[in-house]
Design a protein around this motif. Sequence first.
Motif, short mmCIF file in Angstrom:
data_model
loop_
_atom_site.label_atom_id
_atom_site.label_comp_id
_atom_site.label_asym_id
_atom_site.label_seq_id
_atom_site.Cartn_x
_atom_site.Cartn_y
_atom_site.Cartn_z
N LEU A 1 67.01 71.11 35.14
CA LEU A 1 68.11 71.38 33.74
C LEU A 1 68.92 70.14 33.54
N GLN A 2 68.35 69.56 34.61
CA GLN A 2 69.33 67.69 33.89
C GLN A 2 70.85 68.05 33.63
N VAL A 3 71.86 68.62 35.02
CA VAL A 3 72.87 68.89 34.43
C VAL A 3 73.26 67.36 34.78
N LYS A 4 74.70 67.63 34.38
CA LYS A 4 75.19 65.96 34.44
C LYS A 4 76.19 66.78 35.79
N THR A 5 76.12 67.44 36.40
CA THR A 5 77.49 67.91 37.02
C THR A 5 76.92 68.03 38.16
N ALA A 6 77.36 66.98 39.32
CA ALA A 6 76.77 67.18 40.35
C ALA A 6 76.27 68.93 41.41
N TYR A 7 75.64 68.77 42.39
CA TYR A 7 75.24 70.45 42.66
C TYR A 7 76.31 71.30 43.21
N LYS A 8 77.07 70.32 44.14
CA LYS A 8 78.05 70.23 45.16
C LYS A 8 79.16 71.42 44.62
N ASP A 9 79.46 70.34 43.27
CA ASP A 9 79.85 71.46 41.88
C ASP A 9 80.05 72.39 41.74
N TRP A 10 78.65 72.13 40.45
CA TRP A 10 77.86 73.18 39.95
C TRP A 10 77.81 74.38 40.56
N PHE A 11 77.24 74.33 41.40
CA PHE A 11 76.88 76.05 41.70
C PHE A 11 77.93 77.41 42.18
N LEU B 1 72.73 79.83 30.98
CA LEU B 1 74.05 79.51 31.04
C LEU B 1 74.55 78.05 30.62
N GLN B 2 73.22 77.41 30.54
CA GLN B 2 72.98 76.27 30.15
C GLN B 2 73.44 75.67 28.65
N ARG B 3 72.91 77.40 28.34
CA ARG B 3 72.89 77.12 26.28
C ARG B 3 72.42 75.17 25.55
N SER B 4 71.09 75.24 26.45
CA SER B 4 70.00 73.83 26.32
C SER B 4 68.75 74.04 26.12
N ARG C 1 66.24 77.15 27.40
CA ARG C 1 65.60 78.14 26.66
C ARG C 1 64.71 78.31 27.79
N ASP C 2 63.83 76.59 27.51
CA ASP C 2 62.22 76.67 27.84
C ASP C 2 62.02 77.34 29.33
N PHE C 3 63.08 77.28 29.61
CA PHE C 3 62.86 77.11 31.59
C PHE C 3 63.05 78.68 32.05
N ARG C 4 63.88 79.18 30.95
CA ARG C 4 63.74 80.69 31.35
C ARG C 4 62.91 81.59 30.35
N GLN C 5 62.07 80.84 30.07
CA GLN C 5 61.04 81.16 29.07
C GLN C 5 60.20 81.34 30.40
N TYR C 6 60.07 80.38 31.00
CA TYR C 6 59.07 80.31 31.29
C TYR C 6 59.01 81.02 32.61
N PHE C 7 60.32 81.22 33.21
CA PHE C 7 60.35 81.90 34.63
C PHE C 7 59.96 83.11 33.54
#
Length: 249
Positions: free
Chosen positions: A25-35, A78-81, A85-91
């Motif tokens: 999802l190319q989230v900029k926030t570090a995973y340890k903070d994002w999750f 929730l990413q609003r990107s 949206r592409d990944f949500r449709q994939y799932f």
Amino acid sequence: MKDLIKISFDGGQLTVSGRELHRALQVKTAYKDWFPRMREYGFVENTDFSSFLSESTGGRPSNDHKLSIAMAKELCMLQRSAIGRDFRQYFIKVEENWNSPEAIIARALSIANQRLEMMKSQNLSLERMVAVQNQQISEMQPKVSYYDLVLNCKDLVPISVIAKDYGWSAKRMNNYLCENNVQFKQGKIWLLYQKYAERGYTSTKTFNTLGNDGAYHNHVHTYWTQAGRLFIYDLLKADGIIPLIEQED
């Protein structure tokens, strides 16, 4: 359908790695903070996700999470990107394929085959166990020897009974004993030579029977004692002849 991310089957449901989804999802926030921030949306551990340590690539293992597809879809939204949206449709497509009648039947057949193989393996193990137990029982219960049979019997027996132990006729057994200078025939009765007569091998009995002429007649029969039976056993065994009970099947 092109695979956008690795989907795993875990504990009866489809899952995706939290860290892999974070990178995809190319989230900029570090995973340890994002999750931890994503968890605040009401996701429940061991229902929507489970924690585990990812494999190390040289450093220390990292904390990761197995996400349900339902949770993964919400995180994408929730990413609003556009990529979210592409990944949500994939799932959504992954879930549709997973829940299709064909896929359900295929999984059911796979489970049935696995259970069948497990039952075959269990049956094979059981058969081996029974075979070993039968072998152990056989080892604990040795085959009864001719000596055991004779020593457990105290009765006098006619020569025909002893002959039957070897699959012989009484005539053949009497002839064998005669040829080996054990006995001789006197009239209609077999008698032991003197060297054997006093060893308690035989016992003669006299019977009175009523004849056709109306008179009683004496008949003498020779019976063998169990000591005599064992004497014959040793005599035959020296010639390589053993009773049926001791012969191999």
